[in-house]
Design a protein around this motif. Structure first.
Motif, PDB file in Angstrom:
ATOM      1  N   ASP A  96     -44.529 123.123  -0.872  1.00 34.50           N
ATOM      2  CA  ASP A  96     -43.344 121.884  -0.750  1.00 34.50           C
ATOM      3  C   ASP A  96     -44.170 120.951  -1.937  1.00 34.50           C
ATOM      4  O   ASP A  96     -45.129 121.412  -2.913  1.00 34.50           O
ATOM      5  CB  ASP A  96     -44.069 121.251   0.372  1.00 34.50           C
ATOM      6  N   ASP A  97     -43.135 120.013  -2.457  1.00 32.10           N
ATOM      7  CA  ASP A  97     -43.528 119.375  -3.494  1.00 32.10           C
ATOM      8  C   ASP A  97     -44.566 118.419  -3.399  1.00 32.10           C
ATOM      9  O   ASP A  97     -45.697 118.460  -4.063  1.00 32.10           O
ATOM     10  CB  ASP A  97     -41.969 118.680  -3.945  1.00 32.10           C
ATOM     11  N   ASP A 100     -47.605 114.151   1.919  1.00 27.43           N
ATOM     12  CA  ASP A 100     -47.680 112.917   2.064  1.00 27.43           C
ATOM     13  C   ASP A 100     -48.191 112.490   3.335  1.00 27.43           C
ATOM     14  O   ASP A 100     -49.800 112.562   3.666  1.00 27.43           O
ATOM     15  CB  ASP A 100     -46.275 112.210   1.946  1.00 27.43           C
ATOM     16  N   SER A 101     -47.447 112.192   4.481  1.00 28.26           N
ATOM     17  CA  SER A 101     -48.083 112.012   5.726  1.00 28.26           C
ATOM     18  C   SER A 101     -48.483 113.132   6.346  1.00 28.26           C
ATOM     19  O   SER A 101     -49.066 113.263   7.369  1.00 28.26           O
ATOM     20  CB  SER A 101     -47.001 111.447   6.567  1.00 28.26           C
ATOM     21  N   GLY A 102     -47.935 114.491   5.956  1.00 31.57           N
ATOM     22  CA  GLY A 102     -48.478 115.531   6.413  1.00 31.57           C
ATOM     23  C   GLY A 102     -47.511 116.084   7.617  1.00 31.57           C
ATOM     24  O   GLY A 102     -47.552 117.054   8.124  1.00 31.57           O
ATOM     25  N   THR A 104     -44.244 116.942   7.508  1.00 33.64           N
ATOM     26  CA  THR A 104     -43.469 118.295   7.113  1.00 33.64           C
ATOM     27  C   THR A 104     -44.329 119.489   7.425  1.00 33.64           C
ATOM     28  O   THR A 104     -43.887 120.389   8.171  1.00 33.64           O
ATOM     29  CB  THR A 104     -42.869 118.143   5.899  1.00 33.64           C
ATOM     30  N   LYS A 128     -50.889 113.695  -2.046  1.00 35.01           N
ATOM     31  CA  LYS A 128     -51.017 112.088  -2.134  1.00 35.01           C
ATOM     32  C   LYS A 128     -52.316 111.783  -1.528  1.00 35.01           C
ATOM     33  O   LYS A 128     -52.588 112.107  -0.512  1.00 35.01           O
ATOM     34  CB  LYS A 128     -49.906 111.559  -1.506  1.00 35.01           C
ATOM     35  N   VAL A 150     -43.238 109.023  -6.509  1.00 35.43           N
ATOM     36  CA  VAL A 150     -43.089 109.648  -7.871  1.00 35.43           C
ATOM     37  C   VAL A 150     -41.589 110.229  -7.888  1.00 35.43           C
ATOM     38  O   VAL A 150     -41.109 110.727  -6.594  1.00 35.43           O
ATOM     39  CB  VAL A 150     -43.961 110.788  -8.059  1.00 35.43           C
TER      40      VAL A 150
HETATM   41  P1  IMP Z   1     -44.565 114.087   4.513  1.00 39.43           P
HETATM   42  O1  IMP Z   1     -43.805 115.027   5.689  1.00 39.43           O
HETATM   43  O2  IMP Z   1     -44.754 112.790   4.860  1.00 39.43           O
HETATM   44  O3  IMP Z   1     -45.876 114.983   4.326  1.00 39.43           O
HETATM   45  O4  IMP Z   1     -43.681 114.034   3.398  1.00 39.43           O
HETATM   46  C1  IMP Z   1     -43.356 115.199   2.629  1.00 39.43           C
HETATM   47  C2  IMP Z   1     -41.897 115.113   2.330  1.00 39.43           C
HETATM   48  O5  IMP Z   1     -41.736 113.732   1.610  1.00 39.43           O
HETATM   49  C3  IMP Z   1     -42.020 115.940   0.736  1.00 39.43           C
HETATM   50  O6  IMP Z   1     -41.598 117.250   1.079  1.00 39.43           O
HETATM   51  C4  IMP Z   1     -41.014 115.050  -0.136  1.00 39.43           C
HETATM   52  O7  IMP Z   1     -39.774 115.601  -0.167  1.00 39.43           O
HETATM   53  C5  IMP Z   1     -40.825 113.577   0.447  1.00 39.43           C
HETATM   54  N1  IMP Z   1     -42.001 112.712  -0.355  1.00 39.43           N
HETATM   55  C6  IMP Z   1     -42.994 111.997   0.124  1.00 39.43           C
HETATM   56  N2  IMP Z   1     -43.424 111.452  -0.974  1.00 39.43           N
HETATM   57  C7  IMP Z   1     -42.264 111.518  -2.017  1.00 39.43           C
HETATM   58  C8  IMP Z   1     -42.382 110.799  -3.407  1.00 39.43           C
HETATM   59  O8  IMP Z   1     -43.469 109.838  -3.797  1.00 39.43           O
HETATM   60  N3  IMP Z   1     -41.349 111.098  -4.063  1.00 39.43           N
HETATM   61  C9  IMP Z   1     -40.438 111.743  -3.433  1.00 39.43           C
HETATM   62  N4  IMP Z   1     -40.363 112.507  -2.248  1.00 39.43           N
HETATM   63  C10 IMP Z   1     -41.511 112.358  -1.514  1.00 39.43           C
END
Ligand code: IMP
Ligand code: MG
Length: 172
Positions: A96-97, A100-102, A104, A128, A150
């Motif tokens: 994954d790119d 963030d929250s985890g 995904t 992050k 970002v």
């Molecule tokens: P999570 O599920 O909150 O961990 O988020 C992960 C997904 O949110 C990543 O796969 C990104 O596609 C998107 N994401 C989270 N932070 C950013 C950011 O700063 N810029 C662009 N996409 C983000």
């Protein structure tokens, strides 16, 4: 488009770190079948460049997953693939790119395990620094970044900036 963007990580640094990551992954999976899964669209650019640095045979899969609306996570995950049967008995490296929250990665990892994956490891371009509600640590990461939004190198703001060849932050 670049004048509103501050560079956070430049192309040379990205290239060098991904090269090292490719070497590490090639070594770690030298005695396994490596099955790379790209989470679309955000990790497309990272996955493509990482693949070119992996020196062992690789199978490539992709899944489309979204959780973001604008600059905030919607908190809900949407998939277009209902069937993760391809994971059965496979060693999966999920790319994954950003972590963030985890939400995904933790969701997809547990669904792949339920689908019978032999192993699932995670690899992210950016980790992050946030207080996560979900307890997940990436197995491989290119960079740690502060908690800011970002863009570039595959990452978007409302669908744009994915084609920026470096990682940046929107000014203002
Ligand atoms: P999570 O599920 O909150 O961990 O988020 C992960 C997904 O949110 C990543 O796969 C990104 O596609 C998107 N994401 C989270 N932070 C950013 C950011 O700063 N810029 C662009 N996409 C983000
Ligand atoms: Mg994403």
């Amino acid at each position: 488009m670049d004048k509103n963007i501050k560079t956070l990580i430049n192309q040379t640094d990205i290239r060098n770190v991904i090269k090292g990551l490719g070497t590490t992954i090639s070594y770690d999976y030298r005695n396994k079948d490596l099955n790379v899964v790209c989470l679309l669209e955000g990790s497309l650019v990272f996955t493509a460049n990482l693949l070119l640095q992996i020196k062992i045979p690789v199978n490539l899969y992709s899944i489309k997953v979204t959780s973001y609306e604008g600059k905030t996570s919607s908190g809900k995950l949407s998939y277009n693939v209902k069937d993760l049967d391809f994971c059965k008995d496979k060693d999966i490296l999920l790319i994954d790119d950003i972590l963030d929250s985890g939400l995904t990665l933790s969701t997809v990892v547990s669904e792949m395990e339920q689908a019978g994956a032999h192993s699932v490891r995670t690899c992210v371009l950016l980790n992050k620094q946030v207080n996560r509600s979900v307890n997940i640590v990436p197995d491989y990461k290119a960079f740690d970044i502060d908690n800011e939004f970002v863009i570039g190198y595959g990452m978007d703001y409302n669908g744009l900036y994915r084609n920026l060849p470096y990682i940046g932050v929107l000014k203002g």
